[in-house]
Motif scaffolding. Structure first.
Motif, PDB file in Angstrom:
ATOM      1  N   ILE A  25      33.639  32.816  31.227  1.00 38.23           N
ATOM      2  CA  ILE A  25      33.225  33.909  30.335  1.00 38.23           C
ATOM      3  C   ILE A  25      31.942  34.557  30.847  1.00 38.23           C
ATOM      4  O   ILE A  25      31.805  35.783  30.897  1.00 38.23           O
ATOM      5  N   TYR A  26      30.963  33.721  31.246  1.00 39.50           N
ATOM      6  CA  TYR A  26      29.707  34.257  31.780  1.00 39.50           C
ATOM      7  C   TYR A  26      29.964  35.046  33.065  1.00 39.50           C
ATOM      8  O   TYR A  26      29.361  36.099  33.299  1.00 39.50           O
ATOM      9  N   GLU A  27      30.869  34.517  33.900  1.00 38.72           N
ATOM     10  CA  GLU A  27      31.184  35.205  35.152  1.00 38.72           C
ATOM     11  C   GLU A  27      31.823  36.567  34.871  1.00 38.72           C
ATOM     12  O   GLU A  27      31.469  37.583  35.478  1.00 38.72           O
ATOM     13  N   GLN A  28      32.747  36.622  33.897  1.00 42.60           N
ATOM     14  CA  GLN A  28      33.406  37.883  33.567  1.00 42.60           C
ATOM     15  C   GLN A  28      32.423  38.862  32.930  1.00 42.60           C
ATOM     16  O   GLN A  28      32.475  40.072  33.188  1.00 42.60           O
ATOM     17  N   SER A  29      31.508  38.329  32.103  1.00 45.59           N
ATOM     18  CA  SER A  29      30.515  39.192  31.465  1.00 45.59           C
ATOM     19  C   SER A  29      29.586  39.812  32.491  1.00 45.59           C
ATOM     20  O   SER A  29      29.290  41.013  32.445  1.00 45.59           O
ATOM     21  N   LEU A  30      29.130  38.983  33.463  1.00 47.45           N
ATOM     22  CA  LEU A  30      28.239  39.493  34.500  1.00 47.45           C
ATOM     23  C   LEU A  30      28.952  40.518  35.373  1.00 47.45           C
ATOM     24  O   LEU A  30      28.402  41.577  35.713  1.00 47.45           O
ATOM     25  N   THR A  31      30.188  40.219  35.731  1.00 43.54           N
ATOM     26  CA  THR A  31      30.966  41.143  36.561  1.00 43.54           C
ATOM     27  C   THR A  31      31.196  42.468  35.834  1.00 43.54           C
ATOM     28  O   THR A  31      31.063  43.546  36.425  1.00 43.54           O
ATOM     29  N   ALA A  32      31.523  42.383  34.541  1.00 43.14           N
ATOM     30  CA  ALA A  32      31.767  43.602  33.768  1.00 43.14           C
ATOM     31  C   ALA A  32      30.503  44.439  33.647  1.00 43.14           C
ATOM     32  O   ALA A  32      30.544  45.675  33.711  1.00 43.14           O
ATOM     33  N   SER A  33      29.358  43.754  33.485  1.00 43.33           N
ATOM     34  CA  SER A  33      28.091  44.483  33.368  1.00 43.33           C
ATOM     35  C   SER A  33      27.766  45.218  34.651  1.00 43.33           C
ATOM     36  O   SER A  33      27.250  46.340  34.636  1.00 43.33           O
ATOM     37  N   ILE A  34      28.043  44.580  35.810  1.00 40.72           N
ATOM     38  CA  ILE A  34      27.780  45.231  37.097  1.00 40.72           C
ATOM     39  C   ILE A  34      28.778  46.363  37.341  1.00 40.72           C
ATOM     40  O   ILE A  34      28.426  47.441  37.839  1.00 40.72           O
ATOM     41  N   ASN A  35      30.030  46.141  36.935  1.00 40.04           N
ATOM     42  CA  ASN A  35      31.074  47.139  37.177  1.00 40.04           C
ATOM     43  C   ASN A  35      30.811  48.448  36.441  1.00 40.04           C
ATOM     44  O   ASN A  35      31.224  49.523  36.901  1.00 40.04           O
ATOM     45  N   GLN A  36      30.132  48.354  35.285  1.00 33.54           N
ATOM     46  CA  GLN A  36      29.894  49.577  34.532  1.00 33.54           C
ATOM     47  C   GLN A  36      28.900  50.501  35.238  1.00 33.54           C
ATOM     48  O   GLN A  36      28.800  51.692  34.920  1.00 33.54           O
ATOM     49  N   PHE A  37      28.134  49.945  36.209  1.00 31.16           N
ATOM     50  CA  PHE A  37      27.226  50.782  36.998  1.00 31.16           C
ATOM     51  C   PHE A  37      27.789  51.078  38.397  1.00 31.16           C
ATOM     52  O   PHE A  37      27.180  51.831  39.154  1.00 31.16           O
ATOM     53  N   GLN A 247      29.268  22.695  36.390  1.00 32.10           N
ATOM     54  CA  GLN A 247      30.569  23.363  36.436  1.00 32.10           C
ATOM     55  C   GLN A 247      30.408  24.656  37.229  1.00 32.10           C
ATOM     56  O   GLN A 247      29.543  25.484  36.919  1.00 32.10           O
ATOM     57  N   HIS A 248      31.213  24.839  38.293  1.00 28.73           N
ATOM     58  CA  HIS A 248      31.047  25.953  39.219  1.00 28.73           C
ATOM     59  C   HIS A 248      32.117  27.014  38.985  1.00 28.73           C
ATOM     60  O   HIS A 248      33.273  26.710  38.687  1.00 28.73           O
ATOM     61  N   SER A 249      31.681  28.311  39.126  1.00 26.77           N
ATOM     62  CA  SER A 249      32.621  29.430  39.033  1.00 26.77           C
ATOM     63  C   SER A 249      32.183  30.492  40.030  1.00 26.77           C
ATOM     64  O   SER A 249      30.994  30.815  40.120  1.00 26.77           O
ATOM     65  N   SER A 250      33.131  31.042  40.809  1.00 29.30           N
ATOM     66  CA  SER A 250      32.814  32.019  41.845  1.00 29.30           C
ATOM     67  C   SER A 250      32.908  33.436  41.305  1.00 29.30           C
ATOM     68  O   SER A 250      33.694  33.730  40.389  1.00 29.30           O
ATOM     69  N   ILE A 251      32.073  34.322  41.908  1.00 31.12           N
ATOM     70  CA  ILE A 251      32.139  35.756  41.605  1.00 31.12           C
ATOM     71  C   ILE A 251      32.477  36.443  42.917  1.00 31.12           C
ATOM     72  O   ILE A 251      31.590  36.870  43.676  1.00 31.12           O
ATOM     73  N   PRO A 252      33.758  36.549  43.274  1.00 27.40           N
ATOM     74  CA  PRO A 252      34.159  37.020  44.612  1.00 27.40           C
ATOM     75  C   PRO A 252      33.769  38.469  44.889  1.00 27.40           C
ATOM     76  O   PRO A 252      33.575  38.853  46.042  1.00 27.40           O
ATOM     77  N   ILE A 254      31.050  40.078  44.489  1.00 27.96           N
ATOM     78  CA  ILE A 254      29.716  40.240  45.099  1.00 27.96           C
ATOM     79  C   ILE A 254      29.307  38.983  45.863  1.00 27.96           C
ATOM     80  O   ILE A 254      28.148  38.838  46.250  1.00 27.96           O
ATOM     81  N   ASN A 255      30.264  38.040  46.029  1.00 24.81           N
ATOM     82  CA  ASN A 255      30.025  36.827  46.822  1.00 24.81           C
ATOM     83  C   ASN A 255      28.883  35.981  46.247  1.00 24.81           C
ATOM     84  O   ASN A 255      28.018  35.506  46.971  1.00 24.81           O
ATOM     85  N   TRP A 256      28.882  35.855  44.894  1.00 26.85           N
ATOM     86  CA  TRP A 256      27.901  35.012  44.217  1.00 26.85           C
ATOM     87  C   TRP A 256      28.617  33.796  43.638  1.00 26.85           C
ATOM     88  O   TRP A 256      29.851  33.757  43.547  1.00 26.85           O
ATOM     89  N   SER A 257      27.799  32.810  43.187  1.00 24.02           N
ATOM     90  CA  SER A 257      28.329  31.612  42.518  1.00 24.02           C
ATOM     91  C   SER A 257      27.577  31.409  41.209  1.00 24.02           C
ATOM     92  O   SER A 257      26.351  31.585  41.148  1.00 24.02           O
ATOM     93  N   LEU A 258      28.331  31.055  40.157  1.00 23.06           N
ATOM     94  CA  LEU A 258      27.734  30.802  38.845  1.00 23.06           C
ATOM     95  C   LEU A 258      27.918  29.330  38.500  1.00 23.06           C
ATOM     96  O   LEU A 258      29.017  28.782  38.670  1.00 23.06           O
ATOM     97  N   TYR A 259      26.850  28.698  38.025  1.00 23.00           N
ATOM     98  CA  TYR A 259      26.884  27.273  37.677  1.00 23.00           C
ATOM     99  C   TYR A 259      26.503  27.120  36.209  1.00 23.00           C
ATOM    100  O   TYR A 259      25.511  27.703  35.747  1.00 23.00           O
ATOM    101  N   TYR A 260      27.290  26.309  35.519  1.00 22.34           N
ATOM    102  CA  TYR A 260      27.059  26.029  34.095  1.00 22.34           C
ATOM    103  C   TYR A 260      26.660  24.560  33.986  1.00 22.34           C
ATOM    104  O   TYR A 260      27.446  23.667  34.313  1.00 22.34           O
TER     105      TYR A 260
END
Length: 696
Positions: A25-37, A247-252, A254-260
């Motif tokens: 969810i955090y990964e999708q939220s961050l991606t969506a926030s960047i995509n809007q710009f 807990q790891h999740s990738s953000i492909p 922008i080639n970032w990684s999110l850790y919970y």
């Protein structure tokens, strides 16, 4: 211990699944926030204004800067700027700031170099070289005639996401493609690394000035991995002497990684509580079983006591002289005392096998009964009904409802009494009241008839009194006729025709005046049914004044009629009256004003008209000294006069008042400026007309 261990690992498995979902969810939220710009740099790169700013660099770019400022404010970006092919900022939204990017060269930044080389959009995170504020950069090459002439850049402030993450229960961090932590809900962890970085990577970061002079140390000192059921791998990090489940999740994109991250303490504490609870449970199970035996024995004892209490209550109910019944919420009868049996069943008990509903014994509808139960019956509220015997109404009763508990069951208690005598008294009182109202109505009608007869008799008596002075009432118009005739005769003898026509024209209105006096007597002697019609108020006033103009001239009375000769003559004031009656009223008041004014050395009569809120006001005043305020209230009474004997009957104002009242108007009088002022008020309406062309 085994149960606690199982509980601990079940918490880990459950949390791992939840953490994976939360991280996504955090990964999708961050991606969506960047995509809007993401669209914004491409939009800037295609704008003609910004392309011209790069093609004609010598021009003044104030308009370009202002437009970038507007775009940054509307889009919510931190800074928006345009770089030329050499990496120098030629226009920026923060051009007015002391830390403006304008004219600074950022050619060393990868987001500029890669955009120029690859000719496509770039994403990059770094600490600001000018402001020192970290941000996320999105760049887009500006291409003109298939040539790259510059780069459009949007800088985003990432503290918004970190502020939101701080409000979460657990820890969220994001690392870039070099495994450097760039976003963290814990500020102290920012710019630390996921594991140790190679010297080559550290040198590259230093050369690019990506994070300033920040030191990059590994976030964790040790890692642990546990595999459960060959399906789930659990990874733990030891950070600052505390253990975290990672807990790891990738953000492909922008080639970032999110850790919970979740503290292990979160699982140990519930496990400890579970251990305490399970041990306490076994202890209390024994105690509860023992207590249950005692409680069952106590319940049985209380039930026996309740049965005894119910018997005692039934005995009390049977010995009071008030009907008492118990019934369920559905209205089914449960219990009834002897007095209620007498009222409802003529002393007989209902058959025990019959199910009796409250609607069967009392005249109350089912829906009305439900409404009574829904209302607040905590306080006594009394209602009236009839007892039923085989569906027929018999005895009137008054009842009240209340809730009671019997044998742990909620029931409703109804108490009622016989109100047959009271209803009979009420019926008798209603009959007396009806008879009294009929008597009053009859007496009122007789009184009205007698009053009407008396009024007619008074009018007839007034005619008798009028006959004695009718000559005086007609002498005024006759005198005016004589005066006008004499004036005409003198002009004929002297062969002076100046004014002769006007004097002759006054004769006809004066004869009509005499006719009006006779009609006035007719109106007062008996009722007439003359219809109302549209009457011009100003014309009626002028006619009344013309009829007495010769007399006023003879008596040297000055007339001020400027109040009725206003400049705006396009408006005609109309009233709904009988023209004859209105002329009688105005003429009578003018005559009274003349009689009063001739007592003054400089006799004067003033006539004025005004309108307000669909009402017309005619003011007739004199300077005759006024009257005593003590007799002002008798002014409009029949037979009351302030004139000498033989000069008036005292009926003129009384009749005038009656006429104006007939047309929903009013007459009032008051002393003012050394004389009297009478005001006639009538409903009116105004019509406009175009001014007529009069010959010069």
């Amino acid at each position: 211990m085994i149960a606690s261990s199982i509980f601990y690992f079940s918490l880990l498995i459950s949390s791992s699944n939840d953490n994976a979902a939360d991280a996504k969810i955090y990964e999708q939220s961050l991606t969506a926030s960047i995509n809007q710009f993401e669209y914004l740099p491409a939009l800037l790169a295609s704008d003609t204004l910004f392309i011209n700013a790069l093609l004609y660099s010598s021009n003044n770019h104030l308009l370009t800067n202002k437009k970038l400022t507007f775009i940054a404010e509307r889009a919510g970006a931190d800074v928006v700027y345009i770089m030329n092919i050499s990496g120098t900022v030629v226009a920026s939204s923060n051009y007015l700031s002391k830390n403006s990017f304008l004219n600074n060269n950022y050619a060393f930044r990868p987001y500029f170099q890669d955009a120029i080389k690859q000719r496509k959009r770039q994403f990059y995170y770094a600490k600001g070289a000018t402001t020192g504020i970290p941000g996320f950069f999105i760049s887009e090459p500006i291409i003109y005639n298939d040539q790259t002439i510059g780069v459009a850049v949007v800088k985003l402030n990432m503290t918004y996401w970190e502020d939101n993450w701080r409000n979460t229960e657990n820890t969220v961090i994001t690392a870039d493609n070099n495994d450097v932590i760039i976003l963290s809900s814990i500020d102290q962890w920012r710019y630390r690394t996921i594991g140790e970085l190679s010297e080559e990577t550290l040198n590259r970061i230093s050369q690019l000035q990506q994070f300033g002079n920040k030191e990059h140390k590994s976030l964790y000192t040790k890692t642990y991995t546990a595999q459960l059921y060959r399906l789930l791998n659990l990874t733990f990090w030891k950070i600052d002497n505390e253990l975290y489940l990672s807990q790891h999740s990738s953000i492909p994109e922008i080639n970032w990684s999110l850790y919970y991250l979740v503290k292990n303490q979160k699982f140990l504490y519930p496990t400890f509580i579970f251990f305490i609870i399970t041990n306490v449970f076994f202890i209390f199970t024994y105690l509860i079983r023992r207590e249950r035996k005692h409680r069952i024995a106590s319940i049985n004892k209380n039930q026996r006591l309740e049965l005894i209490r119910q018997e005692e209550l039934k005995t009390v109910m049977d010995n009071i002289h008030v009907g008492v019944t118990l019934f369920t919420e559905t209205g089914q009868l449960v219990s009834i005392n002897d007095h209620a049996k007498y009222l409802l069943f003529q002393g007989h008990s209902p058959h025990p096998k019959n199910v009796i509903h409250i609607n069967d014994i009392i005249s109350i509808e089912a829906d009305q009964f439900d409404k009574l139960l829904l209302n607040d019956i905590s306080s006594a509220t009394y209602h009236e009904a009839y007892a039923l015997n085989n569906g027929e109404k018999t005895t009137p009763i008054m009842f009240a409802l209340s809730k009671v508990n019997a044998m742990d069951t909620e029931l409703y208690l109804m108490t009622f009494i016989n109100i047959k005598r009271r209803k009979a008294a009420e019926d008798e009182l209603v009959n007396i009241n009806n008879s009294l109202e009929d008597t009053i109505a009859m007496r009122t009608q007789e009184l009205q008839q007698a009053q009407a007869t008396l009024i007619q008799k008074n009018k007839a008596a007034a005619l008798g009194n009028m006959a004695a002075t009718i000559v005086h009432e007609l002498s005024q118009p006759l005198s005016a006729i004589n005066s006008s005739a004499s004036a005409v005769s003198a002009k004929i003898n002297n062969q002076d025709w100046n004014g002769a026509k006007e004097s002759a024209n006054r004769l006809n209105p004066l004869s009509k005046k005499m006719h009006n006096v006779i009609n006035l007597l007719k109106h007062f002697s008996y009722q007439d049914n003359e219809s109302q019609q549209k009457t011009a108020l100003m014309a009626t006033i002028h006619n009344a004044l013309n009829s007495v103009s010769d007399i006023m001239h003879e008596k040297n009375i000055h007339l001020d009629d400027s109040g009725i000769n206003q400049a705006n003559s396009n408006d005609i004031i109309y009233v709904e009256t009988n023209p004859l009656k209105l002329d009688l009223v105005i003429s009578n008041i003018i005559k009274n004003a003349m009689d009063a004014a001739e007592k003054s050395d400089k006799a004067k009569i003033t006539v004025a008209v005004e309108t307000n809120a669909q009402k017309a006001y005619v003011h007739i005043s004199d300077n005759g000294g006024g009257i005593d305020p003590k007799i002002m209230s008798k002014l409009f009474s029949p037979y009351f006069t302030t004139k000498e004997v033989g000069k008036g009957l005292g009926l003129g104002l009384s009749i005038s008042y009656e006429i104006i009242q007939e047309y929903n108007g009013n007459i009032s009088a008051k002393n003012m400026d050394g004389g009297m002022c009478f005001t006639i008020q009538l409903p009116c309406y105004i019509e406009s007309q175009l001014p007529s062309n009069r010959p010069s």
